[in-house]
Scaffold this motif. Structure first.
Motif, mmCIF file in Angstrom:
data_model
loop_
_atom_site.group_PDB
_atom_site.id
_atom_site.type_symbol
_atom_site.label_atom_id
_atom_site.label_comp_id
_atom_site.label_asym_id
_atom_site.label_seq_id
_atom_site.Cartn_x
_atom_site.Cartn_y
_atom_site.Cartn_z
ATOM 1 N N LEU A 705 -6.471 31.503 -24.752
ATOM 2 C CA LEU A 705 -5.334 31.494 -24.242
ATOM 3 C C LEU A 705 -4.489 30.973 -25.708
ATOM 4 O O LEU A 705 -3.353 30.360 -25.638
ATOM 5 N N GLY A 706 -5.159 31.168 -26.888
ATOM 6 C CA GLY A 706 -4.476 31.060 -28.288
ATOM 7 C C GLY A 706 -4.447 29.469 -28.482
ATOM 8 O O GLY A 706 -3.632 29.056 -29.477
ATOM 9 N N ILE A 707 -5.177 28.912 -27.982
ATOM 10 C CA ILE A 707 -5.499 27.447 -28.386
ATOM 11 C C ILE A 707 -6.532 27.089 -29.323
ATOM 12 O O ILE A 707 -7.704 27.431 -29.176
ATOM 13 N N ASP A 708 -6.042 26.763 -30.635
ATOM 14 C CA ASP A 708 -7.045 26.567 -31.742
ATOM 15 C C ASP A 708 -7.821 25.517 -31.885
ATOM 16 O O ASP A 708 -7.431 24.273 -31.528
ATOM 17 N N ARG A 709 -9.084 25.875 -31.547
ATOM 18 C CA ARG A 709 -10.141 24.576 -31.551
ATOM 19 C C ARG A 709 -10.085 23.653 -32.495
ATOM 20 O O ARG A 709 -10.312 22.653 -32.538
ATOM 21 N N SER A 710 -9.684 24.023 -33.974
ATOM 22 C CA SER A 710 -9.630 23.216 -34.945
ATOM 23 C C SER A 710 -8.543 21.974 -34.757
ATOM 24 O O SER A 710 -8.428 21.009 -35.552
ATOM 25 N N LYS A 711 -7.458 22.288 -33.953
ATOM 26 C CA LYS A 711 -6.500 21.493 -33.621
ATOM 27 C C LYS A 711 -6.694 20.570 -32.468
ATOM 28 O O LYS A 711 -5.822 19.700 -31.921
ATOM 29 N N ALA A 712 -7.873 20.683 -31.814
ATOM 30 C CA ALA A 712 -8.227 20.095 -30.343
ATOM 31 C C ALA A 712 -9.472 19.290 -30.884
ATOM 32 O O ALA A 712 -10.512 19.430 -30.113
ATOM 33 N N ARG A 713 -9.399 18.286 -31.702
ATOM 34 C CA ARG A 713 -10.728 17.748 -32.149
ATOM 35 C C ARG A 713 -11.380 16.496 -31.344
ATOM 36 O O ARG A 713 -12.220 15.859 -31.316
ATOM 37 N N TYR A 714 -10.512 16.184 -30.255
ATOM 38 C CA TYR A 714 -10.605 15.107 -29.352
ATOM 39 C C TYR A 714 -11.056 15.636 -28.145
ATOM 40 O O TYR A 714 -10.810 16.666 -27.614
ATOM 41 N N PHE A 715 -11.996 15.053 -27.421
ATOM 42 C CA PHE A 715 -12.879 15.519 -26.258
ATOM 43 C C PHE A 715 -12.924 14.664 -25.336
ATOM 44 O O PHE A 715 -13.012 13.301 -25.661
ATOM 45 N N LEU A 716 -12.479 14.770 -23.936
ATOM 46 C CA LEU A 716 -12.524 13.733 -22.762
ATOM 47 C C LEU A 716 -13.427 14.321 -21.896
ATOM 48 O O LEU A 716 -13.304 15.399 -21.242
#
Length: 825
Positions: A705-716
């Protein structure tokens, strides 16, 4: 040969005697500066040109680490003909340094997170030393025969047991006015900054832990005495002893000159003028004293009700009876004298009743008290001394309106803005004077100027906490810096703080002068106008004036026991300082996020910021409503969604809108796995390989969906349930596990009536969030406030429908809703 030696000696003597006095000085906060705080020193000179720049120099290697411009010339102030501010706020590296500007060099100081650590506990040492009754410093008792009544409904000279409490200053008078204010500040410091304080002393003040914070032990010592001074529903006393106390300097316990052995007079609150000699006060009621009683008792009840319910019930009863007396007898209850007109000439009382009503509103949750507090607030919007050049002794007391802070914490919307606006207007009145000089000094040089300085710094702090407005942050810090050496005399105004600095050595105190005891932590009165000093009776300096080069036609300060006007420590000023130092220490904990099992559950608890966090798996019914509420309120949020949610075609349009709007999108497990057992958290239900495979699958669906994993470093984690192993595996993958901040029940918005006792209706959730925001220490500061993007169809009471109302309410309380990365940066 002898002639040769004599010639050398004469040459050295001539060189020494002809050496010029330094022409310029740099004044600093001797405690030091916080890395992320405001860092300013003041350069002042008696002659010569102002340098154009200054250097910050690492002390051990004398290496220049920062160069700054001296900026604006502020002109003359006090002893100096030219002054300027040296601002090095942008330099944040911890270490030991000094400043150089032209030939002037500052003392060495630290930049570090711990510069205020332990300082509030040091100030508590002076409070313990001021105890009457059993004095733990002397390990002896004094004033055990207090006292005999005057003006009461009982016959004059009736004995009543009111032993205890604190001596007011270096004399041994005891006033409810100052003691109740001191107790309130200590209780508020414990409520707002519990982590600041240690437990090194027992309740009686002797060394030894009792599993109670020392600040709470000290506050309770004050409350015990206040209960004695208001022993029954319609009986209230105002003071012990009078100005006959000024019999001469002595250690406590030697007061045998009141006519009844070692008993001292205890003055009943009549609401009418009093005075056993020539001079009468101008009392008009009892509300000023009654309000102070009620607020201390009510706050004590709120804090102690879980720890000591029987004691708290006494506080509860006396809070109500004291407030009732204030309602019946409005007006001021001034202190009484005999030999001279020496009194605390307090002229305001509505501020005391506002604080009482607001604190009772906290205690009782009954709306009429908040309304009464609001009505009192309109009667003293601005503490009258703010922005003026002078005031009578304790004319406006406490020195700031404490009630505005207590009330504003409870209000929303326009009323909250109005009350915080009162604070802002008062601060700005001082700022208009302060901005004219390099020390940012706008507090008048009247008796107890340091007490006013401390109180004013607290008002600035509270204003920023209530509103998030940092406009007066540098002014607040300048007033704190003043107390610790950034003043014309270059001295700290607190005995022994810092222990290696220039601090009072010869205060006007029997403990230090006669007993040669240190009075660690005591805040001295502070500078007075030279015009005041020259007209005082009985002042005679005992030795040459150390600070003679820095006295001026503006103000004087003497570190000399002979000067009772500038160098006498006070109990109530020190209690206020305890609160201010605790606030500063709390500021140093900015980077200390709250962790549980390796996961961040709260951001910076010192900043009025929070992040709205939404999780989702199978339900998405609230998505559009949440998106629209955030858009209209211009509020960023974070969304942690499972791979199943991302893969659902029905969610594609919503996810695109959330992404385009700049909301944070992160992983929540691909298949919504349960990682560990509900009842045994240490028991893993997945292997590391299973965990990593599932998390990578979640990221893969996000990437589609175009979401860069490098910019999503927090995990809940799914179910918001994890253990140390899950957090460690997350970290090993280059990410940080976070979870929600517990305590508000916001995460219960997924429940439905079929769950029985676990079900939480939206009204209960909403009220719980708002109550936490208003009442808990730190409120929602740094909160990760978790909600769900959808809920089971069996829940008809959808909480997300109240999201616009919730955001508005929190904004009205001064909270900023920020993006996740801003909160956790």
């Amino acid at each position: 040969m002898k002639k040769h030696y004599l010639l050398i000696l004469l040459t050295l003597l001539w060189a020494f005697s002809s050496a010029e006095e330094p022409a310029a000085w740099i004044r600093i906060n001797q405690l030091g500066y916080l890395p992320d705080g405001i860092k300013v020193a003041v350069w002042g000179a008696k002659s010569g040109a102002m340098p154009s720049s200054f250097q910050l120099i690492e002390a051990s290697h004398h290496k220049v680490v920062y160069t700054g411009s001296t900026g604006k010339a502020f002109g003359s102030y006090g002893p100096f003909t030219q002054t300027c501010r040296l601002n090095f706020t942008s330099f944040k590296k911890t270490g030991t340094y000094y400043l150089q500007a032209g030939p002037a060099r500052s003392p060495v100081f630290r930049i570090g997170d711990s510069v205020y650590t332990g300082a509030a506990d040091i100030a508590l040492r002076y409070m313990r030393q001021q105890r009457s009754g059993f004095n733990p410093f002397l390990k002896d008792s004094c004033h055990t025969r207090d006292g005999y009544t005057m003006y009461g409904p009982m016959p004059d000279s009736t004995y009543i047991d009111v032993a205890g409490g604190w001596h007011d200053a270096s004399d041994y008078l005891q006033y409810v006015t100052t003691s109740a204010n001191a107790a309130w500040h200590l209780l508020a410091a414990y409520r707002d900054f519990p982590a600041t304080f240690g437990d090194h002393y027992a309740a009686n003040g002797l060394e030894g832990s009792n599993h109670v914070k020392d600040v709470l032990d000290e506050a309770r010592w004050g409350l015990d005495w206040l209960l004695k001074m208001h022993p029954a529903k319609n009986i209230m006393f105002n003071q012990i002893a009078d100005d006959r106390d000024h019999h001469g300097m002595r250690l406590p316990g030697m007061d045998d000159f009141y006519g009844k052995g070692f008993e001292r007079p205890v003055y009943f609150c009549t609401g009418a003028p009093q005075g056993l000699g020539k001079y009468k006060n101008k009392s008009t009621g009892v509300a000023s004293t009654a309000g102070k009683f009620a607020s201390a008792f009510a706050l004590g009840y709120t804090i102690l009700r879980q720890q000591d319910s029987a004691y708290a019930r006494r506080l509860y009863s006396r809070a109500l009876s004291a407030y009732a007396m204030g309602l019946r007898q409005p007006g001021v209850c001034q202190t009484a004298s005999v030999l001279s007109p020496y009194i605390y000439a307090e002229e305001n009382w509505t501020d005391d009743m506002e604080l009482a009503a607001a604190t009772l509103s906290d205690m009782l949750r009954q709306p009429q008290y908040q309304q009464q507090a609001w009505e009192y607030a309109q009667q003293e919007k601005i503490t009258p001394w703010l922005g003026t050049d002078t005031a009578s002794h304790y004319q406006w007391y406490p020195f700031i309106n404490l009630g505005h802070y207590a009330l504003a914490r409870q209000l929303d919307g326009e009323k909250r803005k109005a009350v915080t606006g009162f604070y802002k207007t008062g601060i700005d009145k001082v700022w208009q004077k302060a901005k004219q000089n390099a020390f940012y000094r706008g507090v008048p040089f009247i008796w107890c100027s340091n007490n006013l300085t401390t109180a004013f710094a607290i008002q600035c702090y509270w204003y920023q906490q209530l509103t998030g407005d940092t406009a007066f942050a540098e002014l607040e810090q300048a007033n704190t810096d003043w107390l610790f050496g950034c003043n014309p005399w270059g001295t700290s105004m607190v005995y022994g703080l810092p222990d290696s600095g220039d601090t009072p050595a010869d205060p006007h105190s029997a403990f230090s002068h006669l007993g040669h005891y240190p009075i660690d932590g005591g805040l001295v009165d502070g500078p007075v106008y030279t015009s005041i000093y020259k007209n005082l009776i009985g002042i005679k300096l005992s030795k040459p004036d150390t600070y003679a080069p820095f006295q001026s036609d503006l103000a004087v300060y003497h570190d000399d026991n002979g000067d009772y006007s500038t160098n006498e420590p006070t109990m109530d000023g020190t209690a206020s300082l305890v609160y201010l130092l605790a606030a500063k220490d709390n500021e140093s904990r900015k980077k200390a996020f709250s962790y549980v099992h390796g996961g961040i559950i709260r951001g910076d608890s010192t900043r009025r910021e929070l992040t709205l966090v939404f999780t989702g798996d199978e339900f998405n019914d609230g998505g559009e409503a949440i998106y629209e509420a955030l858009r209209q309120q211009q509020t960023p949020a974070a969304f942690f969604l499972t791979g199943k949610f991302y893969a659902n075609p029905d969610n594609k349009a919503l996810i695109k809108k959330l992404k385009d709007a700049g909301h944070y999108l992160g992983p929540h497990s691909d298949q919504h796995l349960q990682y560990c057992d509900w009842s045994n958290r240490d028991s893993l239900l997945v292997t590391r390989a299973d965990f990593e495979k599932d998390l990578n699958a979640n990221y893969h669906r996000m990437a589609l969906l175009g979401i860069d994993r490098s910019k999503a470093r927090y995990f809940l984690p799914a179910y918001e349930w994890y253990n140390d192993s899950i957090a460690a595996w997350t970290k090993a993958s280059g990410r940080q596990l976070i979870c929600f901040t517990p305590g508000t029940r916001s995460n219960a918005d997924y429940t439905f009536p079929g769950m029985g006792a676990r079900y939480r209706p939206s009204e209960e959730i909403f009220n719980s969030i708002i109550t936490t925001a208003r009442q808990q220490p730190g409120g929602l500061n740094g909160y990760l406030l978790l909600l769900h993007i959808g809920s089971d169809p069996r829940r008809k009471d959808k909480f997300y429908q109240r999201l616009p109302e919730l955001i508005t309410a929190l904004k009205n309380q001064g909270y900023r809703m920020v993006g996740l990365e801003t909160l956790l940066k």
